[in-house]
Design an enzyme around this catalytic site. Structure first.
Site, PDB file in Angstrom:
ATOM      1  N   CYS A  43       0.765  -1.298   0.034  1.00  0.00           N
ATOM      2  CA  CYS A  43      -0.037  -0.089  -0.014  1.00  0.00           C
ATOM      3  C   CYS A  43       0.906   1.329  -0.081  1.00  0.00           C
ATOM      4  O   CYS A  43       0.517   2.226  -0.876  1.00  0.00           O
ATOM      5  CB  CYS A  43      -0.935  -0.014   1.170  1.00  0.00           C
ATOM      6  SG  CYS A  43      -1.904   1.511   1.269  1.00  0.00           S
ATOM      7  N   CYS A  48      -1.604   1.750  -2.859  1.00  0.00           N
ATOM      8  CA  CYS A  48      -2.570   2.912  -2.738  1.00  0.00           C
ATOM      9  C   CYS A  48      -2.087   4.324  -2.790  1.00  0.00           C
ATOM     10  O   CYS A  48      -2.381   5.198  -3.560  1.00  0.00           O
ATOM     11  CB  CYS A  48      -3.367   2.493  -1.532  1.00  0.00           C
ATOM     12  SG  CYS A  48      -3.272   0.883  -0.722  1.00  0.00           S
ATOM     13  N   LYS A  51      -0.107   5.338  -5.799  1.00  0.00           N
ATOM     14  CA  LYS A  51      -1.032   5.526  -7.156  1.00  0.00           C
ATOM     15  C   LYS A  51      -1.928   6.624  -6.761  1.00  0.00           C
ATOM     16  O   LYS A  51      -2.233   7.479  -7.774  1.00  0.00           O
ATOM     17  CB  LYS A  51      -1.791   4.308  -6.730  1.00  0.00           C
ATOM     18  CG  LYS A  51      -3.266   4.163  -7.858  1.00  0.00           C
ATOM     19  CD  LYS A  51      -4.043   3.290  -7.483  1.00  0.00           C
ATOM     20  CE  LYS A  51      -4.995   3.642  -6.156  1.00  0.00           C
ATOM     21  NZ  LYS A  51      -5.999   2.665  -5.876  1.00  0.00           N
ATOM     22  N   TYR A 180      -9.607  -3.329 -10.943  1.00  0.00           N
ATOM     23  CA  TYR A 180      -9.584  -1.485 -10.622  1.00  0.00           C
ATOM     24  C   TYR A 180      -8.261  -1.272 -10.922  1.00  0.00           C
ATOM     25  O   TYR A 180      -7.967   0.066 -11.108  1.00  0.00           O
ATOM     26  CB  TYR A 180     -10.073  -1.364  -9.163  1.00  0.00           C
ATOM     27  CG  TYR A 180      -8.861  -2.056  -8.152  1.00  0.00           C
ATOM     28  CD1 TYR A 180      -8.185  -0.857  -7.481  1.00  0.00           C
ATOM     29  CD2 TYR A 180      -9.086  -3.147  -7.509  1.00  0.00           C
ATOM     30  CE1 TYR A 180      -7.568  -1.245  -6.433  1.00  0.00           C
ATOM     31  CE2 TYR A 180      -8.122  -3.308  -6.558  1.00  0.00           C
ATOM     32  CZ  TYR A 180      -7.366  -2.433  -5.789  1.00  0.00           C
ATOM     33  OH  TYR A 180      -6.424  -2.957  -4.879  1.00  0.00           O
ATOM     34  N   GLU A 184      -7.563   2.025 -13.097  1.00  0.00           N
ATOM     35  CA  GLU A 184      -7.025   3.088 -12.486  1.00  0.00           C
ATOM     36  C   GLU A 184      -5.945   3.814 -13.402  1.00  0.00           C
ATOM     37  O   GLU A 184      -5.648   4.854 -13.759  1.00  0.00           O
ATOM     38  CB  GLU A 184      -6.747   2.848 -11.059  1.00  0.00           C
ATOM     39  CG  GLU A 184      -7.810   2.744 -10.298  1.00  0.00           C
ATOM     40  CD  GLU A 184      -7.561   2.566  -8.863  1.00  0.00           C
ATOM     41  OE1 GLU A 184      -8.350   2.909  -8.025  1.00  0.00           O
ATOM     42  OE2 GLU A 184      -6.390   2.045  -8.461  1.00  0.00           O
ATOM     43  N   HIS A 438     -27.456  21.497  -0.733  1.00  0.00           N
ATOM     44  CA  HIS A 438     -27.631  21.920  -1.970  1.00  0.00           C
ATOM     45  C   HIS A 438     -26.653  23.423  -2.153  1.00  0.00           C
ATOM     46  O   HIS A 438     -26.584  24.100  -1.364  1.00  0.00           O
ATOM     47  CB  HIS A 438     -28.941  22.251  -2.297  1.00  0.00           C
ATOM     48  CG  HIS A 438     -29.329  22.982  -3.488  1.00  0.00           C
ATOM     49  ND1 HIS A 438     -29.536  22.004  -4.394  1.00  0.00           N
ATOM     50  CD2 HIS A 438     -29.605  24.141  -3.947  1.00  0.00           C
ATOM     51  CE1 HIS A 438     -29.727  22.850  -5.700  1.00  0.00           C
ATOM     52  NE2 HIS A 438     -29.941  24.018  -5.382  1.00  0.00           N
ATOM     53  N   GLU A 443     -26.436  15.286  -2.846  1.00  0.00           N
ATOM     54  CA  GLU A 443     -27.753  15.561  -2.515  1.00  0.00           C
ATOM     55  C   GLU A 443     -28.675  14.468  -3.145  1.00  0.00           C
ATOM     56  O   GLU A 443     -29.830  14.139  -2.911  1.00  0.00           O
ATOM     57  CB  GLU A 443     -28.338  16.895  -2.723  1.00  0.00           C
ATOM     58  CG  GLU A 443     -28.428  17.422  -3.976  1.00  0.00           C
ATOM     59  CD  GLU A 443     -28.973  18.937  -4.110  1.00  0.00           C
ATOM     60  OE1 GLU A 443     -29.904  19.226  -3.694  1.00  0.00           O
ATOM     61  OE2 GLU A 443     -27.884  19.517  -4.688  1.00  0.00           O
TER      62      GLU A 443
HETATM   63  C1  FAD Z   1      -1.353  -0.792  -7.616  1.00  0.00           C
HETATM   64  C2  FAD Z   1      -2.101  -1.199  -6.274  1.00  0.00           C
HETATM   65  C3  FAD Z   1      -2.833  -0.128  -5.942  1.00  0.00           C
HETATM   66  C4  FAD Z   1      -3.945  -0.553  -4.730  1.00  0.00           C
HETATM   67  N1  FAD Z   1      -4.646   0.416  -4.242  1.00  0.00           N
HETATM   68  C5  FAD Z   1      -5.441   0.241  -3.247  1.00  0.00           C
HETATM   69  C6  FAD Z   1      -6.133   1.232  -2.807  1.00  0.00           C
HETATM   70  O1  FAD Z   1      -6.480   2.257  -3.429  1.00  0.00           O
HETATM   71  N2  FAD Z   1      -6.928   0.870  -1.633  1.00  0.00           N
HETATM   72  C7  FAD Z   1      -6.994  -0.185  -0.936  1.00  0.00           C
HETATM   73  O2  FAD Z   1      -7.485  -0.497   0.131  1.00  0.00           O
HETATM   74  N3  FAD Z   1      -5.873  -1.136  -1.474  1.00  0.00           N
HETATM   75  C8  FAD Z   1      -5.393  -0.787  -2.389  1.00  0.00           C
HETATM   76  N4  FAD Z   1      -4.504  -2.012  -2.841  1.00  0.00           N
HETATM   77  C9  FAD Z   1      -4.423  -3.284  -2.072  1.00  0.00           C
HETATM   78  C10 FAD Z   1      -3.595  -3.155  -0.938  1.00  0.00           C
HETATM   79  O3  FAD Z   1      -2.324  -2.546  -1.278  1.00  0.00           O
HETATM   80  C11 FAD Z   1      -3.229  -4.355  -0.171  1.00  0.00           C
HETATM   81  O4  FAD Z   1      -4.569  -5.109   0.047  1.00  0.00           O
HETATM   82  C12 FAD Z   1      -2.534  -4.399   0.990  1.00  0.00           C
HETATM   83  O5  FAD Z   1      -1.277  -3.751   1.084  1.00  0.00           O
HETATM   84  C13 FAD Z   1      -2.262  -5.809   1.629  1.00  0.00           C
HETATM   85  O6  FAD Z   1      -1.404  -5.638   2.922  1.00  0.00           O
HETATM   86  P1  FAD Z   1      -0.787  -6.967   3.632  1.00  0.00           P
HETATM   87  O7  FAD Z   1      -0.640  -6.465   5.036  1.00  0.00           O
HETATM   88  O8  FAD Z   1      -1.635  -8.080   3.392  1.00  0.00           O
HETATM   89  O9  FAD Z   1       0.323  -7.038   2.594  1.00  0.00           O
HETATM   90  P2  FAD Z   1       1.291  -6.027   1.789  1.00  0.00           P
HETATM   91  O10 FAD Z   1       0.946  -4.594   1.829  1.00  0.00           O
HETATM   92  O11 FAD Z   1       1.623  -6.471   0.486  1.00  0.00           O
HETATM   93  O12 FAD Z   1       2.844  -6.409   2.818  1.00  0.00           O
HETATM   94  C14 FAD Z   1       3.273  -7.535   2.805  1.00  0.00           C
HETATM   95  C15 FAD Z   1       4.928  -7.289   3.185  1.00  0.00           C
HETATM   96  O13 FAD Z   1       5.592  -8.706   3.149  1.00  0.00           O
HETATM   97  C16 FAD Z   1       6.798  -8.483   2.705  1.00  0.00           C
HETATM   98  N5  FAD Z   1       7.430 -10.123   2.552  1.00  0.00           N
HETATM   99  C17 FAD Z   1       6.610 -10.810   1.641  1.00  0.00           C
HETATM  100  N6  FAD Z   1       7.349 -12.163   2.034  1.00  0.00           N
HETATM  101  C18 FAD Z   1       8.000 -11.916   3.224  1.00  0.00           C
HETATM  102  C19 FAD Z   1       9.300 -12.756   3.619  1.00  0.00           C
HETATM  103  N7  FAD Z   1       9.095 -14.088   3.441  1.00  0.00           N
HETATM  104  N8  FAD Z   1       9.934 -12.217   4.596  1.00  0.00           N
HETATM  105  C20 FAD Z   1       9.755 -10.853   4.643  1.00  0.00           C
HETATM  106  N9  FAD Z   1       8.937  -9.962   4.422  1.00  0.00           N
HETATM  107  C21 FAD Z   1       8.172 -10.624   3.403  1.00  0.00           C
HETATM  108  C22 FAD Z   1       6.607  -7.829   1.407  1.00  0.00           C
HETATM  109  O14 FAD Z   1       7.892  -7.335   0.919  1.00  0.00           O
HETATM  110  C23 FAD Z   1       5.234  -6.540   1.985  1.00  0.00           C
HETATM  111  O15 FAD Z   1       6.303  -5.415   2.360  1.00  0.00           O
HETATM  112  C24 FAD Z   1      -3.570  -1.721  -4.111  1.00  0.00           C
HETATM  113  C25 FAD Z   1      -2.634  -2.676  -4.361  1.00  0.00           C
HETATM  114  C26 FAD Z   1      -1.891  -2.547  -5.624  1.00  0.00           C
HETATM  115  C27 FAD Z   1      -0.908  -3.274  -6.187  1.00  0.00           C
END
Ligand code: FAD
Length: 461
Positions: A43, A48, A51, A180, A184, A438, A443
């Site tokens: 994110c 997010c 973006k 999405y 986007e 308004h 509205e």
């Molecule tokens: C382009 C894009 C736009 C998005 N826009 C939106 C939006 O507008 N609104 C919204 O709500 N959501 C959005 N999302 C979705 C949102 O980013 C995810 O739902 C959210 O980040 C999920 O969080 P998470 O904690 O599950 O994983 P992540 O945020 O993906 O975090 C996982 C972390 O784990 C780390 N990792 C993985 N494996 C290992 C390992 N073995 N050892 C150590 N570290 C590791 C990764 O490097 C990463 O930093 C978007 C996603 C993308 C790709």
């Protein structure tokens, strides 16, 4: 002396992992979090946040154009991609530092390393080959882009990971996908001045959204000049002197400077050691969890995109928080995944919550539809042809509003507030009882009086 080095080891410092780590620490747990890339996760680093910054940048084009109708005389504006990316990077660095500081302030130890499971209680830090003994493990490794089938020239294609770091601005871009993220980015690049071709294998963009919204957005995007090619796929990508040539399944070809596939994301589970430990995955490779995010191994939990429930940041955060309260706060909390409001930062923006019309008609015996399409007031002097669209879906028997779908400026902001009413099970009469503000677009939510349609399901024989 405890048998464990830590009470909780969190793998992945993204939205879900960071929240879980901080809350668990606030409950008194000794917590370590491992991150293999950058603290903040998808994110903050490549989702997010960056973006939305690009969305803001892309929207200035309309503002410059519309300003003329309001009497402003402007010299032809020019856009510099490198400035935008450098400024965006600076903001992401600042946010990452804030995430690190917040974790440290909470007493969470951060390890900059990939982490994998040796067994249910032993985590190996790949960078140092050290083993950490953990009482509980939380897997919060998120998801990763999936580029689809192996096609010729796939190495020339970028995903959403790389798009934030393009060295030069693509004058022509092909984006494959209908979700999405694809939609986007099609709007972002169009707003910034690219010639955009969106290729999607399905019938229409934004599968899973209300059909009227899908149709409305498609029409608006086409009106703006984005080429949308549905029921087609990219079959090969060839590098040529002047860019890339994408061969489509209908034998047409498109020449572009950049090709980006946003064809879905997969749970990030490979090489984590889950099979060794016995953590069960579903058919799509997501970690199977119960309502408390507990996996098939009792001391291992998983939250966020890696569980493929609802892949959004606020959901991952809520799941991480609930896990920490459940395991370390002595208060079992299950996350409610129903009626999650969400936005698509397209042009026009989409805000949506609850059931689509098709879902409501499956679920309820009587469904009333209220909808309206109109030219936003700001578009009048600007002579802009864009239209907004509002739709309410009502359970005809209880009068409850079970779905709301908006396309138009600030739809994301509006749907957050509508979300409160829908979660509170507000009825259409409750909406109607509210005085309109308004003149606003919102509205319309409280002034739609006549049903556009009413469906009554025939009783089964
Ligand atoms: C382009 C894009 C736009 C998005 N826009 C939106 C939006 O507008 N609104 C919204 O709500 N959501 C959005 N999302 C979705 C949102 O980013 C995810 O739902 C959210 O980040 C999920 O969080 P998470 O904690 O599950 O994983 P992540 O945020 O993906 O975090 C996982 C972390 O784990 C780390 N990792 C993985 N494996 C290992 C390992 N073995 N050892 C150590 N570290 C590791 C990764 O490097 C990463 O930093 C978007 C996603 C993308 C790709």
């Amino acid at each position: 002396m405890s048998d464990y080095d830590v009470d909780l080891f969190v793998i992945g410092a993204g939205s879900g992992g960071v929240r879980a780590a901080r809350i668990a620490a606030s409950h008194g747990a000794r917590v370590t979090i491992a991150e293999e890339f950058r603290v903040g996760g998808t994110c903050v680093i490549r989702g997010c946040v960056p973006k939305k910054l690009l969305v803001y940048a892309s929207r200035f084009a309309d503002e410059f154009e519309d300003a003329k109708g309001y009497g402003w005389q402007l010299a032809a504006p020019s856009f510099d991609w490198c400035t935008l990316i450098a400024n965006k990077d600076r903001e992401i660095d600042r946010l990452e530092a804030a995430y690190v500081a917040n974790l440290e302030r909470s007493g969470v130890a951060i390890v900059r390393s990939r982490a994998v499971l040796e067994d249910a209680h032993h985590v190996r830090l790949v960078a140092s080959d050290e083993i950490v003994r953990a009482k509980y493990v939380l897997i919060a490794t998120g998801g990763r882009p999936h580029l689809g089938a192996e096609i010729a020239g796939l190495e020339h294609v970028i995903s959403s990971n790389e798009v934030f770091h393009l060295k030069s601005f693509p004058a022509r871009i092909l984006i494959q996908g209908g979700g999405y993220i694809a939609v986007e980015f099609a709007n972002i690049f169009h707003g910034l001045g690219s010639q955009v071709t969106l290729v999607y294998r399905g019938d229409n963009i934004l599968r899973g959204f209300d059909d009227d919204i899908r149709e409305h957005l498609r029409e608006e995007m086409v009106k703006r000049g984005i080429t949308i090619l549905t029921r087609r796929t990219v079959e090969a990508v060839e590098k040529v002197d002047h860019g890339l040539v994408a061969q489509l399944s209908d034998h047409a070809s498109v020449t572009v400077d950049q090709a980006m596939f946003a064809t879905g994301r997969r749970p990030n589970v490979s090489g984590l050691g889950l099979d060794r430990v016995g953590v069960k995955l579903d058919a799509k490779g997501a970690i199977v969890v119960d309502r408390y995010s507990q996996t098939s191994v009792p001391n291992i939990y998983a939250v966020g995109d890696v569980t493929d429930r609802v892949n959004l940041t606020p959901v991952a955060i809520r799941e991480g928080h609930a896990f920490a309260d459940t395991v370390f706060g002595g208060r079992p909390v299950a996350v409610d995944h129903a009626d999650i409001p969400t936005a698509v930062f397209s042009e026009p923006e989409i805000g949506t919550i609850g059931l689509t019309e098709a879902e409501a008609r499956q679920q309820f015996a009587r469904v009333d539809i209220y909808k309206t399409s109109f030219r936003p007031m700001k578009a009048t002097l600007a002579a802009r042809a864009s239209r907004s669209f509002f739709k309410l879906i009502v359970d005809g028997e209880s009068d409850r509003v079970v779905g709301c779908h908006i396309a138009g400026p600030d739809a994301g902001e509006m749907i957050q507030l509508v979300g409160i009413a829908v979660k509170m099970r507000a009825t259409k009469a409750d909406f109607d009882a509210v005085m309109a503000v308004h003149p606003t677009a919102a509205e319309e939510l409280v002034t739609m009086r006549s049903k556009a349609a009413s469906y009554v399901r025939e009783a089964a024989e």
